[in-house]
Design an enzyme around this catalytic site. Structure first.
Site, PDB file in Angstrom:
ATOM      1  N   HIS A  61      44.767  28.581  38.310  1.00  0.00           N
ATOM      2  CA  HIS A  61      43.326  28.785  38.185  1.00  0.00           C
ATOM      3  C   HIS A  61      42.564  27.518  37.803  1.00  0.00           C
ATOM      4  CE1 HIS A  61      40.447  32.448  37.561  1.00  0.00           C
ATOM      5  NE2 HIS A  61      39.949  31.547  38.388  1.00  0.00           N
TER       6      HIS A  61
ATOM      7  N   ASP B 288      39.284  38.226  35.999  1.00  0.00           N
ATOM      8  CA  ASP B 288      40.454  37.635  35.345  1.00  0.00           C
ATOM      9  C   ASP B 288      40.810  38.441  34.108  1.00  0.00           C
ATOM     10  OD1 ASP B 288      42.352  35.824  34.205  1.00  0.00           O
ATOM     11  OD2 ASP B 288      41.236  34.092  34.928  1.00  0.00           O
TER      12      ASP B 288
ATOM     13  N   HIS C  82      41.960  36.915  31.584  1.00  0.00           N
ATOM     14  CA  HIS C  82      41.777  35.932  30.519  1.00  0.00           C
ATOM     15  C   HIS C  82      40.381  35.327  30.568  1.00  0.00           C
ATOM     16  CE1 HIS C  82      46.046  36.099  31.690  1.00  0.00           C
ATOM     17  NE2 HIS C  82      46.288  35.973  30.396  1.00  0.00           N
TER      18      HIS C  82
ATOM     19  N   ASP D 252      39.769  32.176  29.778  1.00  0.00           N
ATOM     20  CA  ASP D 252      39.944  30.799  30.276  1.00  0.00           C
ATOM     21  C   ASP D 252      38.933  29.839  29.670  1.00  0.00           C
ATOM     22  OD1 ASP D 252      42.086  31.590  31.775  1.00  0.00           O
ATOM     23  OD2 ASP D 252      41.032  31.639  33.684  1.00  0.00           O
TER      24      ASP D 252
ATOM     25  N   HIS E  86      45.270  25.679  33.096  1.00  0.00           N
ATOM     26  CA  HIS E  86      44.785  26.871  33.794  1.00  0.00           C
ATOM     27  C   HIS E  86      44.151  27.868  32.834  1.00  0.00           C
ATOM     28  CE1 HIS E  86      48.504  29.819  33.560  1.00  0.00           C
ATOM     29  NE2 HIS E  86      48.310  29.201  32.425  1.00  0.00           N
TER      30      HIS E  86
ATOM     31  N   ASP F 192      41.422  35.930  40.028  1.00  0.00           N
ATOM     32  CA  ASP F 192      42.775  35.689  39.546  1.00  0.00           C
ATOM     33  C   ASP F 192      43.565  36.980  39.748  1.00  0.00           C
ATOM     34  OD1 ASP F 192      45.064  35.536  37.758  1.00  0.00           O
ATOM     35  OD2 ASP F 192      44.061  33.923  36.684  1.00  0.00           O
TER      36      ASP F 192
ATOM     37  N   ASP G 131      45.895  38.215  38.217  1.00  0.00           N
ATOM     38  CA  ASP G 131      46.208  38.983  37.014  1.00  0.00           C
ATOM     39  C   ASP G 131      45.022  39.810  36.511  1.00  0.00           C
ATOM     40  OD1 ASP G 131      44.576  37.371  35.294  1.00  0.00           O
ATOM     41  OD2 ASP G 131      46.242  36.071  34.768  1.00  0.00           O
TER      42      ASP G 131
ATOM     43  N   GLU H  48      46.597  32.260  41.377  1.00  0.00           N
ATOM     44  CA  GLU H  48      47.646  32.760  40.482  1.00  0.00           C
ATOM     45  C   GLU H  48      48.553  33.806  41.114  1.00  0.00           C
ATOM     46  OE1 GLU H  48      48.439  31.364  37.704  1.00  0.00           O
ATOM     47  OE2 GLU H  48      46.651  30.270  37.025  1.00  0.00           O
TER      48      GLU H  48
END
Length: 322
Positions: A114, A141, A143, A145, A158, A245, A247, A290
């Site tokens: 990412h 996402d 996360h 980030d 990332h 992403d 995830d 990802e």
């Protein structure tokens, strides 16, 4: 350069319409905590990304894969792992996405980790600045980030791209943008977040980021969350960049990711998210990052990503009049 054109164009609501889509492979995992995302672009191709988009009536220009530094597997240094290598990959992505935008394509970055979104969004930001229109970003996402060298437990970049885009990060990456920050934090909306490091939480609040975390989605539902998110980016207008992403989706549906977090959107919620973005007519560029085939089962995560992208570009269960 391989150009595939569907025989028939379809009428579609929204800005994506009949534009040419530029596929850009960025096989890098230098900013990730585990190896394998280098295989992500090919996994997406094997899952039929180009053919699916052509089948929806788009012209597809596969620009191939970028070639950059390999993962040195080195330790953390001055707060970061592989900063020099990550910087080179971000520069390569920035320049190729810029070329795609200049060719009037809708660029689709196929990662890779990412951190590469610093380059794709940096290119979109410069493009919008020169065109005199605003840029907004929808960040899908698990996360936030928003780590920095001081807050990151790992030093893996990332986990830092949102912070860099908003002006917090190493000079090497900040200098790749047209301005500082590259992105106005008020023009960023995050959806699906459910994993945020302790100090990172405070930074997200201090910068007043707009976040629809999984508790919010649980409480109000994906439809209401996406209505509010799209209203926020719609007020900005101009060009919407979607950074997806893998995830973002619950690992029960998307196991092939390096940092899985339980409790994410299920298959149908993720589909609704993509369908609503398409209906908004705002989409101007896209990241798919990802996807990690080394951790996957029979390419199921890449196939899921392609299935979601179909909805993002107009696949319907039934025809609708909007």
């Amino acid at each position: 350069m391989n150009v595939t054109t569907a025989a028939q164009q379809h009428d579609k609501p929204g800005a994506a319409g009949t534009r040419t889509l530029g596929l850009i492979g960025a096989p890098s995992d230098v900013a990730a905590g585990c190896r394998g995302a280098t295989m992500g672009p090919e996994a997406l191709r094997v899952a039929g990304l180009g053919d699916v988009l052509a089948g929806l009536g788009y012209s597809v220009n596969d620009r191939g894969n970028l070639s950059g530094p390999v993962n040195p597997g080195g330790p953390r240094g001055n707060g970061y792992r592989h900063l020099a290598e990550t910087t080179e990959w971000v520069r390569l992505v920035r320049d190729e996405v810029a070329a795609s935008l200049a060719a009037k394509e809708l660029p689709i970055l196929m990662g890779g980790d990412h951190s590469l979104s610093i380059g794709s969004i940096g290119a979109a930001a410069r493009h919008c600045h020169e065109a005199g229109k605003p840029l907004s970003v929808l960040w899908l996402d698990a996360h936030a980030d928003f780590n920095t060298a001081e807050t990151s437990p790992s030093g893996n970049i990332h986990g830092m791209p949102v912070a860099v885009l908003c002006g917090d990060g190493p000079e090497e990456l900040l200098s790749l943008g047209h301005a500082r920050p590259m992105l106005d934090p008020d023009h960023l909306v995050q959806v699906g977040v459910r994993s945020v490091d302790m100090v990172e939480k405070r930074m997200v609040v201090e910068r007043r980021l707009r976040v629809f975390d999984m508790r919010t989605i649980d409480e109000i539902g994906m439809r209401a969350a996406m209505e509010e998110a799209l209203e926020a980016v719609g007020r900005v207008g101009g060009h919407l960049h979607v950074s997806f992403d893998a995830d973002f989706v619950d690992p029960s549906a998307a196991p092939g990711v390096g940092t899985p977090v339980p409790g994410g959107p299920n298959y149908r919620e993720a589909q609704l998210c993509m369908e609503m973005i398409y209906d908004s007519g705002l989409l101007g560029s896209l990241d798919i990052v990802e996807v990690n085939p080394a951790l996957d089962w029979r390419n199921s995560t890449a196939e899921l990503a392609v299935d979601l992208v179909k909805s993002l570009f107009g696949e319907r269960i039934l025809a609708r009049v909007l």
